[in-house]
Write an enzyme that holds these catalytic residues in place. Structure first.
Site, PDB file in Angstrom:
ATOM      1  N   CYS A 100       0.846  -1.202   0.000  1.00 26.39           N
ATOM      2  CA  CYS A 100       0.000   0.000   0.000  1.00 26.39           C
ATOM      3  C   CYS A 100       0.879   1.249   0.000  1.00 26.39           C
ATOM      4  O   CYS A 100       0.559   2.248  -0.662  1.00 26.39           O
ATOM      5  CB  CYS A 100      -0.951   0.004   1.192  1.00 26.39           C
ATOM      6  SG  CYS A 100      -2.385  -1.078   0.983  1.00 26.39           S
ATOM      7  N   HIS A 104      -0.296  -8.415   1.031  1.00 26.78           N
ATOM      8  CA  HIS A 104      -1.116  -7.644   0.089  1.00 26.78           C
ATOM      9  C   HIS A 104      -1.016  -8.480  -1.177  1.00 26.78           C
ATOM     10  O   HIS A 104       0.085  -8.657  -1.715  1.00 26.78           O
ATOM     11  CB  HIS A 104      -0.544  -6.232  -0.096  1.00 26.78           C
ATOM     12  CG  HIS A 104      -1.306  -5.353  -1.046  1.00 26.78           C
ATOM     13  ND1 HIS A 104      -1.727  -4.069  -0.727  1.00 26.78           N
ATOM     14  CD2 HIS A 104      -1.696  -5.557  -2.338  1.00 26.78           C
ATOM     15  CE1 HIS A 104      -2.357  -3.538  -1.761  1.00 26.78           C
ATOM     16  NE2 HIS A 104      -2.346  -4.414  -2.761  1.00 26.78           N
ATOM     17  N   THR A 130       5.204 -13.639   1.917  1.00 27.91           N
ATOM     18  CA  THR A 130       5.876 -12.818   2.930  1.00 27.91           C
ATOM     19  C   THR A 130       5.264 -11.422   3.037  1.00 27.91           C
ATOM     20  O   THR A 130       5.435 -10.757   4.056  1.00 27.91           O
ATOM     21  CB  THR A 130       7.381 -12.678   2.625  1.00 27.91           C
ATOM     22  OG1 THR A 130       7.547 -12.094   1.337  1.00 27.91           O
ATOM     23  CG2 THR A 130       8.082 -14.032   2.684  1.00 27.91           C
ATOM     24  N   HIS A 148      -0.460 -10.394  -4.408  1.00 23.46           N
ATOM     25  CA  HIS A 148       0.400 -10.020  -5.536  1.00 23.46           C
ATOM     26  C   HIS A 148       0.620 -11.233  -6.426  1.00 23.46           C
ATOM     27  O   HIS A 148       0.611 -12.374  -5.973  1.00 23.46           O
ATOM     28  CB  HIS A 148       1.731  -9.440  -5.067  1.00 23.46           C
ATOM     29  CG  HIS A 148       2.437 -10.274  -4.035  1.00 23.46           C
ATOM     30  ND1 HIS A 148       2.071 -10.255  -2.716  1.00 23.46           N
ATOM     31  CD2 HIS A 148       3.468 -11.139  -4.138  1.00 23.46           C
ATOM     32  CE1 HIS A 148       2.849 -11.086  -2.034  1.00 23.46           C
ATOM     33  NE2 HIS A 148       3.705 -11.647  -2.876  1.00 23.46           N
ATOM     34  N   HIS A 193       3.366 -12.686  -8.972  1.00 18.81           N
ATOM     35  CA  HIS A 193       4.710 -12.615  -9.538  1.00 18.81           C
ATOM     36  C   HIS A 193       4.597 -12.934 -11.029  1.00 18.81           C
ATOM     37  O   HIS A 193       3.999 -13.961 -11.399  1.00 18.81           O
ATOM     38  CB  HIS A 193       5.627 -13.672  -8.911  1.00 18.81           C
ATOM     39  CG  HIS A 193       5.871 -13.528  -7.443  1.00 18.81           C
ATOM     40  ND1 HIS A 193       7.033 -12.986  -6.939  1.00 18.81           N
ATOM     41  CD2 HIS A 193       5.114 -13.861  -6.364  1.00 18.81           C
ATOM     42  CE1 HIS A 193       6.990 -13.009  -5.605  1.00 18.81           C
ATOM     43  NE2 HIS A 193       5.836 -13.534  -5.232  1.00 18.81           N
ATOM     44  N   ASP A 223      10.218  -6.480  -8.945  1.00 16.93           N
ATOM     45  CA  ASP A 223      10.562  -7.078  -7.648  1.00 16.93           C
ATOM     46  C   ASP A 223      11.961  -6.615  -7.245  1.00 16.93           C
ATOM     47  O   ASP A 223      12.869  -6.537  -8.070  1.00 16.93           O
ATOM     48  CB  ASP A 223      10.510  -8.601  -7.743  1.00 16.93           C
ATOM     49  CG  ASP A 223      10.482  -9.264  -6.371  1.00 16.93           C
ATOM     50  OD1 ASP A 223       9.437  -9.858  -6.024  1.00 16.93           O
ATOM     51  OD2 ASP A 223      11.503  -9.188  -5.642  1.00 16.93           O
ATOM     52  N   GLY A 262       4.935 -19.596   1.074  1.00 18.54           N
ATOM     53  CA  GLY A 262       6.022 -18.646   0.896  1.00 18.54           C
ATOM     54  C   GLY A 262       5.591 -17.196   0.820  1.00 18.54           C
ATOM     55  O   GLY A 262       6.397 -16.332   0.465  1.00 18.54           O
TER      56      GLY A 262
HETATM   57  P1  5GP Z   1       6.021 -13.283  -1.582  1.00 19.25           P
HETATM   58  O1  5GP Z   1       7.224 -13.888  -0.893  1.00 19.25           O
HETATM   59  O2  5GP Z   1       5.078 -12.658  -0.563  1.00 19.25           O
HETATM   60  O3  5GP Z   1       5.334 -14.193  -2.542  1.00 19.25           O
HETATM   61  O4  5GP Z   1       6.603 -12.120  -2.480  1.00 19.25           O
HETATM   62  C1  5GP Z   1       6.965 -10.879  -1.961  1.00 19.25           C
HETATM   63  C2  5GP Z   1       7.921 -10.270  -2.945  1.00 19.25           C
HETATM   64  O5  5GP Z   1       8.054  -8.897  -2.633  1.00 19.25           O
HETATM   65  C3  5GP Z   1       9.335 -10.876  -2.895  1.00 19.25           C
HETATM   66  O6  5GP Z   1       9.659 -11.435  -4.169  1.00 19.25           O
HETATM   67  C4  5GP Z   1      10.224  -9.698  -2.514  1.00 19.25           C
HETATM   68  O7  5GP Z   1      11.468  -9.710  -3.179  1.00 19.25           O
HETATM   69  C5  5GP Z   1       9.378  -8.506  -2.897  1.00 19.25           C
HETATM   70  N1  5GP Z   1       9.615  -7.326  -2.086  1.00 19.25           N
HETATM   71  C6  5GP Z   1       9.714  -7.255  -0.733  1.00 19.25           C
HETATM   72  N2  5GP Z   1       9.918  -5.994  -0.335  1.00 19.25           N
HETATM   73  C7  5GP Z   1       9.958  -5.234  -1.466  1.00 19.25           C
HETATM   74  C8  5GP Z   1      10.153  -3.828  -1.695  1.00 19.25           C
HETATM   75  O8  5GP Z   1      10.317  -3.014  -0.787  1.00 19.25           O
HETATM   76  N3  5GP Z   1      10.135  -3.418  -2.991  1.00 19.25           N
HETATM   77  C9  5GP Z   1       9.962  -4.295  -4.025  1.00 19.25           C
HETATM   78  N4  5GP Z   1       9.976  -3.789  -5.263  1.00 19.25           N
HETATM   79  N5  5GP Z   1       9.760  -5.621  -3.844  1.00 19.25           N
HETATM   80  C10 5GP Z   1       9.768  -6.079  -2.587  1.00 19.25           C
HETATM   81 ZN    ZN Z   2      -1.831  -3.280   1.199  1.00 18.05          ZN
END
Ligand code: 5GP
Ligand code: ZN
Length: 114
Positions: A7, A98, A95, A100, A102, A30, A93
């Protein structure tokens, strides 16, 4: 919701490398890419995870896939194929809570997922 990292990125409070934006969707690179193209596609509405999608908010998901299809057609790296992944919950996985998607392109991808 105020503490949500994505957000804050949508609001411009945290910088990001923007790829695309419209009234309901934001796409950015990312920060730790795992492929030549590694983008995150997010709704501007805060939805924590895939299992929170319901009949009231599911429209944005179809719009997200329209955006992905459009971006794929516009970028050479997608021509041989690409992958879309949404991790839902900690065991999968996730983290950042919100939702998203990929979007990965520019190399071959193994299957099954780890
Ligand atoms: P998840 O692990 O939740 O599926 O993916 C979260 C993604 O957010 C990860 O691939 C991580 O590299 C990316 N990410 C985390 N913090 C940031 C940030 O501050 N900026 C950007 N651009 N990506 C982020
Ligand atoms: Zn959010």
């Amino acid at each position: 919701m105020n503490d949500c990292l994505f957000c804050k990125i949508i609001a411009g409070e945290i910088p990001s490398n923007k790829i695309y934006e419209d009234e309901s969707v934001y796409v950015f690179a990312d920060i730790a890419p795992t492929a030549p193209v590694h983008w995150l596609v997010i709704p501007k509405e805060h939805i924590a995870k895939l299992s929170d999608i319901n009949d009231k908010n599911s429209g944005v998901v179809s719009h997200i896939y329209e955006v992905i299809s459009k971006l794929a057609a516009e970028h050479e790296e997608f021509k041989n194929g690409f992958r879309v992944v949404s991790n839902c919950g900690e065991s999968a996985g996730q983290t950042v809570f919100h939702i998203h998607f990929h979007v990965l392109a520019g190399r071959d991808f193994a299957w099954p997922a780890g």
